[in-house]
Every structure is written in structure tokens, then in C-alpha cells.
Design a protein around this motif. Structure first.
Motif, short mmCIF file in Angstrom:
data_model
loop_
_atom_site.label_atom_id
_atom_site.label_comp_id
_atom_site.label_asym_id
_atom_site.label_seq_id
_atom_site.Cartn_x
_atom_site.Cartn_y
_atom_site.Cartn_z
N MET A 133 -0.73 10.10 14.45
CA MET A 133 -1.71 11.01 13.86
C MET A 133 -2.74 10.19 13.09
N GLN A 163 1.77 14.46 9.06
CA GLN A 163 1.56 13.73 7.79
C GLN A 163 1.82 14.66 6.59
N ARG A 184 7.65 12.68 14.40
CA ARG A 184 7.75 11.64 13.35
C ARG A 184 7.03 12.18 12.11
N LYS A 187 3.94 9.85 5.53
CA LYS A 187 3.21 10.36 4.35
C LYS A 187 1.72 10.48 4.68
N GLY A 188 1.18 9.53 5.46
CA GLY A 188 -0.25 9.57 5.80
C GLY A 188 -0.96 8.37 5.23
N ALA A 189 -1.80 7.72 6.06
CA ALA A 189 -2.36 6.42 5.68
C ALA A 189 -3.88 6.38 5.60
N LYS A 201 0.63 11.34 -5.47
CA LYS A 201 1.71 10.79 -4.65
C LYS A 201 2.98 11.62 -4.77
N THR A 226 9.52 6.13 6.98
CA THR A 226 9.18 5.77 5.61
C THR A 226 10.00 4.56 5.18
N HIS A 227 9.47 3.81 4.17
CA HIS A 227 10.25 2.73 3.57
C HIS A 227 10.75 3.16 2.21
N ARG A 289 -2.21 -1.34 5.83
CA ARG A 289 -0.97 -1.89 5.24
C ARG A 289 -1.27 -2.50 3.87
N GLU A 292 -1.57 0.13 1.15
CA GLU A 292 -0.36 0.84 0.73
C GLU A 292 0.34 0.18 -0.44
N ARG A 293 0.05 -1.10 -0.69
CA ARG A 293 0.85 -1.78 -1.70
C ARG A 293 0.06 -2.91 -2.35
N ASN A 296 0.73 -6.61 -1.55
CA ASN A 296 0.28 -7.20 -0.29
C ASN A 296 -1.01 -7.99 -0.45
P1 FDA Z 1 5.44 4.55 -0.05
O1 FDA Z 1 4.01 4.21 0.19
O2 FDA Z 1 5.78 5.44 -1.18
O3 FDA Z 1 6.25 3.22 -0.15
C1 FDA Z 1 7.62 3.19 -0.48
C2 FDA Z 1 8.04 1.73 -0.58
O4 FDA Z 1 7.97 1.13 0.72
C3 FDA Z 1 7.11 0.86 -1.44
O5 FDA Z 1 7.49 0.91 -2.78
C4 FDA Z 1 7.31 -0.50 -0.82
O6 FDA Z 1 8.52 -1.06 -1.27
C5 FDA Z 1 7.47 -0.19 0.64
N1 FDA Z 1 6.17 -0.26 1.35
C6 FDA Z 1 5.43 0.80 1.80
N2 FDA Z 1 4.33 0.37 2.43
C7 FDA Z 1 4.34 -0.98 2.35
C8 FDA Z 1 3.48 -2.00 2.81
N3 FDA Z 1 2.37 -1.73 3.48
N4 FDA Z 1 3.82 -3.27 2.55
C9 FDA Z 1 4.96 -3.59 1.89
N5 FDA Z 1 5.82 -2.65 1.43
C10 FDA Z 1 5.53 -1.37 1.66
N6 FDA Z 1 0.47 7.00 9.02
C11 FDA Z 1 -0.40 7.86 9.62
O7 FDA Z 1 -1.29 8.39 8.95
N7 FDA Z 1 -0.28 8.14 10.95
C12 FDA Z 1 0.72 7.61 11.73
O8 FDA Z 1 0.80 7.91 12.91
C13 FDA Z 1 1.63 6.72 11.10
N8 FDA Z 1 2.66 6.14 11.81
C14 FDA Z 1 3.64 5.45 11.14
C15 FDA Z 1 4.77 4.99 11.82
C16 FDA Z 1 5.82 4.40 11.12
C17 FDA Z 1 7.04 3.96 11.85
C18 FDA Z 1 5.73 4.24 9.71
C19 FDA Z 1 6.84 3.65 8.92
C20 FDA Z 1 4.59 4.62 9.06
C21 FDA Z 1 3.53 5.21 9.75
N9 FDA Z 1 2.37 5.61 9.09
C22 FDA Z 1 1.49 6.44 9.74
C23 FDA Z 1 2.08 5.10 7.72
C24 FDA Z 1 2.54 6.05 6.65
O9 FDA Z 1 1.68 7.18 6.62
C25 FDA Z 1 2.53 5.39 5.26
O10 FDA Z 1 1.22 5.00 4.95
C26 FDA Z 1 3.43 4.18 5.14
O11 FDA Z 1 4.64 4.40 5.80
C27 FDA Z 1 3.74 3.87 3.66
O12 FDA Z 1 4.40 4.92 3.08
P2 FDA Z 1 5.96 5.00 2.78
O13 FDA Z 1 6.46 6.26 3.40
O14 FDA Z 1 6.66 3.79 3.22
O15 FDA Z 1 6.08 5.26 1.24
#
Ligand code: FDA
Length: 307
Positions: A133, A163, A184, A187-189, A201, A226-227, A289, A292-293, A296
Motif C-alpha cells: 500500500m 495501514q 498484511r 502502521k504506514g510509512a 503514534k 511490525t518490529h 527507513r 522511521e528511526r 538510523n
Molecule cells: P515503530 O515505528 O513503532 O517501531 C517499533 C520499533 O521497531 C522501533 O522502536 C525500532 O526498534 C524498530 N524499528 C522500526 N523501524 C525501524 C527502522 N527503520 N530502523 C530500525 N529500527 C526500526 N508501509 C506502508 O506504508 N506500506 C507498505 O506496503 C508497507 N509494507 C511493509 C512490509 C513489512 C514487512 C514491514 C515490516 C513494514 C512495511 N511498511 C509498509 C512499513 C511500516 O508502515 C512502518 O513504517 C514500519 O514497519 C515501522 O513501523 P513499526 O511497525 O516497526 O513500528
């Protein structure tokens, strides 16, 4: 990650001087942490390594915002070759695609035509394609194309991403869930305005958990991408309490991020799929990427200073 930080990084990354520096030197200096390889063969070798560690994968040929028909057709060809390589090397991997790489911004008809070829290839190999997405102006078109393909090829071969930062997602899920799709949740990027996405958040996270529970309750296959350890623990506990089998959901994480957590979950017996991007057009993926953090950015600066 604060919304302000994310928006600032995404804005800065769009500046021509920043873009030209990183596209010239970035892969060598820093992007290799998040991008498996520039070539398909190199990416397949990385997937083989993941498979040896009980991790499965979804390969993503990097690219988006394509406005030339030839480039969209070339991208579709690479996706078809990716399915063939997965089969030839007997890899445990499916494929993820972005519709703007496959001509959506040129015409939805072109995009649907290319996606039909891709879904047919997935079916030929008994494999699966997931539609990522992208940003909110194309959410509805993405859902429409997914729905057409799901009706033609079935849940076993086509899936979608939703998302949790979008207000509309709860309603989208309500409409999709009766078809028991493979979804899948992320959260959304992207940089989204407060008119369409939760700015806080905490609200994005709370909505994420609520939506994944709804997916599990309503018989969808849930790819929990998600991580976020707190969320992962909540999903594990929810599934266990309701005796929802591990064949009904999987965890997904990005290549190079939270690698020990990926391994830990796989060792616990959960299906873990690593999103494995490859290709030369890695810059937009890489900047998301970074955004997100904050840590990085330090990683990037250290990489540059080492040179
Ligand atoms: P959050 O951002 O709250 O992070 C939780 C913890 O994870 C952080 O405290 C850190 O430890 C770790 N972490 C997260 N991101 C990190 C980074 N970049 N570097 C290092 N550590 C990090 N989005 C979208 O809009 N469309 C899509 O199709 C997809 N597809 C997709 C596939 C897969 C397999 C994943 C895992 C993610 C996506 N995303 C995505 C990205 C998603 O929207 C989101 O931006 C990231 O997963 C980061 O969010 P978290 O859910 O990890 O939580």
C-alpha cells in the motif's frame, strides 16, 4: 518516532542535493543495510541464507512512481523473472509489488493488465503476490485492483496491505473481511495529512492492535508486519488465548531491521517473513527507513565518516 521527525526526514530526502549525493554513493556507504542487493541473483542468494535460518521472505523489486509505459512493462518483466528464480532455486519466498511501479499513475488499465500477468505467474508457480500500500491518494485504486485480482485468482495467490494510520482502514477491513483475505497490516510509512491519518503514534499503535484482532476474529490470514515488540507480544497472547492456530497468521519484518527478533520468533516456531528489497531504485525505500528511526541517521553519518 515522532511524526515531526518523520516528516522532516522525508522532506529533506526530497531535496535535489541530498538525493543526488545518496544515489551516487549511498548503496556502497549505507543502503546495503536495508537493501539486499542491486541484482536479482544477489537478492536470491540472501533469501537462501534467510531460508537456512528458518526465515521465509517476500522479494520486492524496488521501484515506484513510474510514468513511462516501457519502464512499467520492464518492471513487470522483472517481477515475472523473480517468480521464476524463486522456483528455480527452490526458495521459500513470495513477492511484493507496488502498483505505481507497474503503471498505475499512467493508467489503471495498464496496471491491471500487468498485474494479471503477475498474478497468473504466481498461480503457475503455486506462489503468491502481495500488493504493497502506497500513499493515500491511491488507496482506493489499489483496493479496487486488488479486489478484481482476488476475484479472478483467489486468496491463495493475491494479497493486500492495509495501514493502521489511516482513519479509513477500519471501514476498508470491514468490507474486505467477509472474503477472508490474506492481508498484511502495517502502521504506514508515507507523509500523510491529519485529515486522513492519525497524527499521534499512540493512536496508530492502538488502531493497529484493534485491526489485527479484528482480522484474526473474522477469519482473515493476518500478516502482522511490525518490529514493535509490545504489539508482537499482544498478538501472540491474543492468538494463544483464542486458540487461533499459527497457520492463521505470520510475522513480517524488514530486511536488516530487528534481525535478532526475527530469529527469536522463528526459533519459537512462528512463521517469520522478511521483506527483502532489491534493485537499483532503492532511494525512496531507504529514506522511509531513515525516517522511521532517529538512530538510523547516526548509522548513515557513521557510514559516511568511515569513507
Ligand atoms: P515503530 O515505528 O513503532 O517501531 C517499533 C520499533 O521497531 C522501533 O522502536 C525500532 O526498534 C524498530 N524499528 C522500526 N523501524 C525501524 C527502522 N527503520 N530502523 C530500525 N529500527 C526500526 N508501509 C506502508 O506504508 N506500506 C507498505 O506496503 C508497507 N509494507 C511493509 C512490509 C513489512 C514487512 C514491514 C515490516 C513494514 C512495511 N511498511 C509498509 C512499513 C511500516 O508502515 C512502518 O513504517 C514500519 O514497519 C515501522 O513501523 P513499526 O511497525 O516497526 O513500528
Amino acid at each position: 518516532m515522532s511524526t515531526f521527525f518523520r516528516k522532516t526526514i522525508l522532506f529533506g530526502a526530497d531535496l535535489p542535493v541530498v538525493k543526488s549525493f545518496f544515489t551516487k554513493y549511498g548503496m556502497r556507504l549505507v543502503a546495503h543495510r536495508f537493501v539486499a542487493h542491486e541484482q536479482l541473483s544477489g537478492a536470491c542468494a540472501k533469501v537462501a541464507e534467510l531460508n537456512q535460518r528458518k526465515l521465509t521472505s517476500t522479494l520486492d523489486f524496488l521501484g515506484e512512481s513510474v510514468y513511462e509505459e516501457k519502464l512499467a512493462i520492464d518492471a513487470a518483466d522483472m517481477v515475472l523473472r523473480t517468480f521464476d528464480s524463486i522456483a528455480n532455486h527452490q526458495l521459500k519466498s513470495n513477492v511484493s509489488v507496488k502498483l505505481t511501479q507497474l503503471g498505475l499513475s499512467i493508467s489503471p488499465e495498464l496496471c491491471l493488465k500487468l498485474m494479471r500477468k503477475i498474478a497468473a505467474k504466481a498461480r503457475e508457480h503455486g506462489n503468491f503476490v502481495r500488493i504493497d500500500m502506497e500513499d493515500s491518494p491511491i488507496t482506493q485504486q489499489t483496493i479496487d485492483i486488488y479486489t478484481t485480482l482476488r476475484n479472478e485468482f483467489g486468496n491463495a495467490h493475491v494479497g493486500l496491505v492495509l495501514q493502521s494510520y489511516l482513519y479509513r482502514t477500519e471501514d476498508d477491513l470491514r468490507k474486505l473481511a467477509p472474503f477472508k483475505p490474506n492481508l498484511r497490516m502495517v502502521k504506514g510509512a508515507y507523509r500523510e495529512p491529519a485529515s486522513v491519518a492519525y497524527p499521534r503514534k499512540a493512536d496508530v499503535d492502538a488502531n493497529y492492535v484493534k485491526l489485527v484482532k479484528a482480522m484474526l476474529d473474522q477469519g482473515c490470514y493476518a500478516a502482522v508486519a511490525t518490529h514493535d515488540v509490545t504489539i508482537i507480544d499482544q498478538v501472540k497472547a491474543y492468538a494463544a488465548a483464542r486458540q487461533i492456530g499459527r497457520d492463521r497468521f505470520e510475522f513480517q519484518m524488514l530486511y536488516g531491521i530487528s534481525t535478532s527478533l526475527q530469529q527469536q520468533l522463528a526459533d519459537e516456531g512462528y512463521t517469520v517473513r522478511v521483506y527483502t528489497p532489491f534493485g537499483e531504485h532503492w532511494y525512496p525505500y531507504f529514506t522511509r527507513r531513515l525516517a522511521e528511526r532517529p538512530a538510523n541517521l547516526l548509522f548513515v553519518l557513521k557510514g559516511m565518516l568511515r569513507k
